[in-house]
Design a protein around this motif. Structure first.
Motif, PDB file in Angstrom:
ATOM      1  N   ALA A  38       0.045   6.483 -26.030  1.00 17.91           N
ATOM      2  CA  ALA A  38      -0.907   5.989 -25.039  1.00 17.91           C
ATOM      3  C   ALA A  38      -0.773   4.470 -24.858  1.00 17.91           C
ATOM      4  CB  ALA A  38      -2.332   6.346 -25.437  1.00 17.91           C
ATOM      5  N   VAL A  39      -0.611   3.759 -25.966  1.00 18.96           N
ATOM      6  CA  VAL A  39      -0.441   2.305 -25.896  1.00 18.96           C
ATOM      7  C   VAL A  39       0.866   1.982 -25.184  1.00 18.96           C
ATOM      8  CG1 VAL A  39      -0.142   0.190 -27.232  1.00 18.96           C
ATOM      9  CG2 VAL A  39      -1.851   1.871 -27.937  1.00 18.96           C
ATOM     10  N   ALA A  40       1.924   2.702 -25.520  1.00 17.08           N
ATOM     11  CA  ALA A  40       3.225   2.471 -24.894  1.00 17.08           C
ATOM     12  C   ALA A  40       3.144   2.697 -23.384  1.00 17.08           C
ATOM     13  CB  ALA A  40       4.282   3.378 -25.515  1.00 17.08           C
ATOM     14  N   ALA A  41       2.467   3.751 -22.969  1.00 20.49           N
ATOM     15  CA  ALA A  41       2.325   4.035 -21.540  1.00 20.49           C
ATOM     16  C   ALA A  41       1.491   2.954 -20.856  1.00 20.49           C
ATOM     17  CB  ALA A  41       1.674   5.401 -21.341  1.00 20.49           C
ATOM     18  N   GLU A  42       0.495   2.454 -21.541  1.00 23.21           N
ATOM     19  CA  GLU A  42      -0.375   1.432 -20.964  1.00 23.21           C
ATOM     20  C   GLU A  42       0.362   0.122 -20.709  1.00 23.21           C
ATOM     21  OE1 GLU A  42      -3.938  -0.384 -19.657  1.00 23.21           O
ATOM     22  OE2 GLU A  42      -3.602   1.719 -20.100  1.00 23.21           O
ATOM     23  N   ILE A  43       1.229  -0.268 -21.643  1.00 24.32           N
ATOM     24  CA  ILE A  43       1.886  -1.572 -21.496  1.00 24.32           C
ATOM     25  C   ILE A  43       3.325  -1.476 -21.003  1.00 24.32           C
ATOM     26  CG2 ILE A  43       0.375  -2.701 -23.152  1.00 24.32           C
ATOM     27  CD1 ILE A  43       2.584  -2.474 -25.231  1.00 24.32           C
ATOM     28  N   GLY A  44       3.823  -0.261 -20.824  1.00 24.79           N
ATOM     29  CA  GLY A  44       5.145  -0.084 -20.235  1.00 24.79           C
ATOM     30  C   GLY A  44       6.305  -0.337 -21.177  1.00 24.79           C
ATOM     31  N   VAL A  45       6.192   0.082 -22.433  1.00 24.23           N
ATOM     32  CA  VAL A  45       7.285  -0.031 -23.402  1.00 24.23           C
ATOM     33  C   VAL A  45       7.438   1.310 -24.102  1.00 24.23           C
ATOM     34  CG1 VAL A  45       6.942  -2.505 -23.777  1.00 24.23           C
ATOM     35  CG2 VAL A  45       5.766  -0.873 -25.240  1.00 24.23           C
ATOM     36  N   THR A  46       8.409   1.414 -24.980  1.00 24.15           N
ATOM     37  CA  THR A  46       8.609   2.651 -25.725  1.00 24.15           C
ATOM     38  C   THR A  46       7.670   2.695 -26.927  1.00 24.15           C
ATOM     39  OG1 THR A  46      10.276   1.718 -27.184  1.00 24.15           O
ATOM     40  CG2 THR A  46      11.051   2.665 -25.087  1.00 24.15           C
ATOM     41  N   PRO A  47       7.371   3.890 -27.436  1.00 21.62           N
ATOM     42  CA  PRO A  47       6.553   3.988 -28.649  1.00 21.62           C
ATOM     43  C   PRO A  47       7.173   3.251 -29.839  1.00 21.62           C
ATOM     44  CG  PRO A  47       6.623   6.113 -27.544  1.00 21.62           C
ATOM     45  CD  PRO A  47       7.590   5.217 -26.830  1.00 21.62           C
ATOM     46  N   ASP A  48       8.522   3.220 -29.908  1.00 23.59           N
ATOM     47  CA  ASP A  48       9.174   2.481 -31.000  1.00 23.59           C
ATOM     48  C   ASP A  48       8.858   0.989 -30.920  1.00 23.59           C
ATOM     49  OD1 ASP A  48      10.282   4.719 -32.158  1.00 23.59           O
ATOM     50  OD2 ASP A  48      12.181   4.541 -31.064  1.00 23.59           O
ATOM     51  N   SER A  49       8.837   0.453 -29.712  1.00 23.04           N
ATOM     52  CA  SER A  49       8.485  -0.964 -29.553  1.00 23.04           C
ATOM     53  C   SER A  49       7.051  -1.219 -30.005  1.00 23.04           C
ATOM     54  CB  SER A  49       8.654  -1.395 -28.101  1.00 23.04           C
ATOM     55  OG  SER A  49      10.008  -1.397 -27.731  1.00 23.04           O
ATOM     56  N   VAL A  50       6.164  -0.314 -29.666  1.00 20.77           N
ATOM     57  CA  VAL A  50       4.761  -0.457 -30.093  1.00 20.77           C
ATOM     58  C   VAL A  50       4.693  -0.499 -31.621  1.00 20.77           C
ATOM     59  CG1 VAL A  50       2.494   0.682 -30.151  1.00 20.77           C
ATOM     60  CG2 VAL A  50       3.789   0.574 -28.019  1.00 20.77           C
ATOM     61  N   ASN A  51       5.440   0.399 -32.264  1.00 16.56           N
ATOM     62  CA  ASN A  51       5.432   0.414 -33.734  1.00 16.56           C
ATOM     63  C   ASN A  51       6.001  -0.879 -34.314  1.00 16.56           C
ATOM     64  OD1 ASN A  51       4.144   2.849 -34.236  1.00 16.56           O
ATOM     65  ND2 ASN A  51       6.031   4.010 -33.877  1.00 16.56           N
ATOM     66  N   ARG A  52       6.999  -1.441 -33.676  1.00 17.75           N
ATOM     67  CA  ARG A  52       7.549  -2.719 -34.156  1.00 17.75           C
ATOM     68  C   ARG A  52       6.518  -3.839 -34.031  1.00 17.75           C
ATOM     69  NH1 ARG A  52      11.816  -1.495 -30.670  1.00 17.75           N
ATOM     70  NH2 ARG A  52      13.167  -0.018 -31.686  1.00 17.75           N
ATOM     71  N   TYR A  53       5.790  -3.853 -32.913  1.00 15.21           N
ATOM     72  CA  TYR A  53       4.738  -4.858 -32.732  1.00 15.21           C
ATOM     73  C   TYR A  53       3.630  -4.655 -33.775  1.00 15.21           C
ATOM     74  CZ  TYR A  53       6.808  -5.949 -28.170  1.00 15.21           C
ATOM     75  OH  TYR A  53       7.662  -6.322 -27.157  1.00 15.21           O
ATOM     76  N   ARG A  54       3.286  -3.402 -34.057  1.00 18.51           N
ATOM     77  CA  ARG A  54       2.229  -3.103 -35.038  1.00 18.51           C
ATOM     78  C   ARG A  54       2.601  -3.581 -36.430  1.00 18.51           C
ATOM     79  NH1 ARG A  54       0.695   2.852 -35.423  1.00 18.51           N
ATOM     80  NH2 ARG A  54      -0.682   2.031 -37.013  1.00 18.51           N
ATOM     81  N   ARG A  55       3.841  -3.347 -36.814  1.00 21.06           N
ATOM     82  CA  ARG A  55       4.295  -3.751 -38.149  1.00 21.06           C
ATOM     83  C   ARG A  55       4.543  -5.247 -38.245  1.00 21.06           C
ATOM     84  NH1 ARG A  55       7.660   0.895 -37.513  1.00 21.06           N
ATOM     85  NH2 ARG A  55       9.348  -0.524 -36.990  1.00 21.06           N
ATOM     86  N   GLY A  56       4.717  -5.892 -37.117  1.00 17.62           N
ATOM     87  CA  GLY A  56       4.979  -7.317 -37.114  1.00 17.62           C
ATOM     88  C   GLY A  56       6.453  -7.659 -37.202  1.00 17.62           C
ATOM     89  N   THR A  57       7.329  -6.651 -37.092  1.00 20.00           N
ATOM     90  CA  THR A  57       8.764  -6.944 -37.146  1.00 20.00           C
ATOM     91  C   THR A  57       9.244  -7.548 -35.827  1.00 20.00           C
ATOM     92  OG1 THR A  57       9.283  -4.673 -36.499  1.00 20.00           O
ATOM     93  CG2 THR A  57       9.258  -5.162 -38.854  1.00 20.00           C
ATOM     94  N   ARG A  58       8.499  -7.305 -34.764  1.00 19.50           N
ATOM     95  CA  ARG A  58       8.803  -7.935 -33.484  1.00 19.50           C
ATOM     96  C   ARG A  58       7.559  -8.695 -33.048  1.00 19.50           C
ATOM     97  NH1 ARG A  58      11.076  -5.215 -27.963  1.00 19.50           N
ATOM     98  NH2 ARG A  58      11.779  -7.181 -27.072  1.00 19.50           N
TER      99      ARG A  58
ATOM    100  N   TYR B 240      -5.529  -3.529 -31.914  1.00 22.14           N
ATOM    101  CA  TYR B 240      -6.765  -3.308 -31.160  1.00 22.14           C
ATOM    102  C   TYR B 240      -6.558  -2.210 -30.116  1.00 22.14           C
ATOM    103  CZ  TYR B 240     -10.589  -3.972 -27.934  1.00 22.14           C
ATOM    104  OH  TYR B 240     -11.666  -3.750 -27.106  1.00 22.14           O
ATOM    105  N   LEU B 241      -5.461  -2.272 -29.380  1.00 20.66           N
ATOM    106  CA  LEU B 241      -5.174  -1.232 -28.391  1.00 20.66           C
ATOM    107  C   LEU B 241      -5.016   0.136 -29.053  1.00 20.66           C
ATOM    108  CD1 LEU B 241      -2.743  -3.084 -25.941  1.00 20.66           C
ATOM    109  CD2 LEU B 241      -5.109  -2.378 -25.511  1.00 20.66           C
ATOM    110  N   MET B 242      -4.436   0.156 -30.238  1.00 22.43           N
ATOM    111  CA  MET B 242      -4.297   1.424 -30.960  1.00 22.43           C
ATOM    112  C   MET B 242      -5.679   2.007 -31.279  1.00 22.43           C
ATOM    113  SD  MET B 242      -1.221   2.522 -31.398  1.00 22.43           S
ATOM    114  CE  MET B 242      -1.507   3.681 -32.719  1.00 22.43           C
ATOM    115  N   ARG B 243      -6.606   1.153 -31.711  1.00 21.03           N
ATOM    116  CA  ARG B 243      -7.962   1.639 -31.997  1.00 21.03           C
ATOM    117  C   ARG B 243      -8.648   2.142 -30.730  1.00 21.03           C
ATOM    118  NH1 ARG B 243      -7.917  -2.959 -35.174  1.00 21.03           N
ATOM    119  NH2 ARG B 243      -9.208  -4.118 -33.685  1.00 21.03           N
TER     120      ARG B 243
END
Length: 185
Positions: free
Chosen positions: A41-61, A31-34
């Motif tokens: 932008a999502v990473a900056a908003e929630i204070g994590v790295t872009p790689d972490s955002v991608n892991r959350y998106r894929r569901g691996t984390r 939802y934040l990506m949309r």
């Protein structure tokens, strides 16, 4: 802007805040990506790295630390409810709003008729035209008197004149002494 009609519009808008945001971390990140457009932008908003955002998106984390989960939740909620409200208003404009009130209605009518105001308890569905005017006036920060005039005009056309079927000589309707007023959409 404060008054009976403005307060009723605000209460009606608050009733629309019942739809829950996405529940899983993956759905919230998507939802934040949309909303924000990029992983950065999502990473900056929630204070994590872009790689972490991608892991959350894929569901691996799936289980972020509590502070990050709280930031994700706050970012989603900040964007979620205004969207729900916009959609509800858009639907209301295409369908009309229902106004229930007990107030004094006065009017100007043809000669040999009474135009004395009296209390009436009415439940009327306003036309889409008057609903649009009401919301536009509220967004512009109109006074409560202007909002009353719009509602009174809608009541005149819908209730008193039955959309042109009767009381054609009725020129103005006045809405005063509002006991209560409730708006639903």
């Amino acid at each position: 802007m404060s008054g009976e009609i403005a307060d009723a519009l605000e209460r009606a808008a608050q009733k629309q805040f019942t739809q829950d945001p996405p529940k899983t971390i993956q759905a919230r990140i998507n939802y934040l990506m949309r909303q924000l457009g990029t992983t950065k932008a999502v990473a900056a908003e929630i204070g994590v790295t872009p790689d972490s955002v991608n892991r959350y998106r894929r569901g691996t984390r799936r289980n972020p630390p509590a502070d990050i989960a709280a930031r994700i939740d706050a970012a989603v909620r900040a964007r979620w409810q205004p969207g729900v409200r916009r959609r509800a208003r858009k639907q209301a404009i295409t369908r009309g709003v229902t106004i229930e009130t007990r107030a004094r209605f006065g009017y100007k009518a043809a000669a040999r008729t009474t135009d004395d105001g009296r209390f009436r308890r009415l439940t009327v569905k306003l036309s889409t035209y008057h609903t649009r005017r009401l919301f536009e006036a509220q967004e512009r920060g109109a006074t409560d008197q202007l909002l009353r005039d719009i509602v009174a005009e809608g009541f005149k056309e819908t209730y008193f004149q039955d959309n042109g079927a009767r009381a054609v000589g009725l020129s103005d309707v006045y809405l005063t002494n509002i006991d209560y007023l409730d708006i639903e959409y």
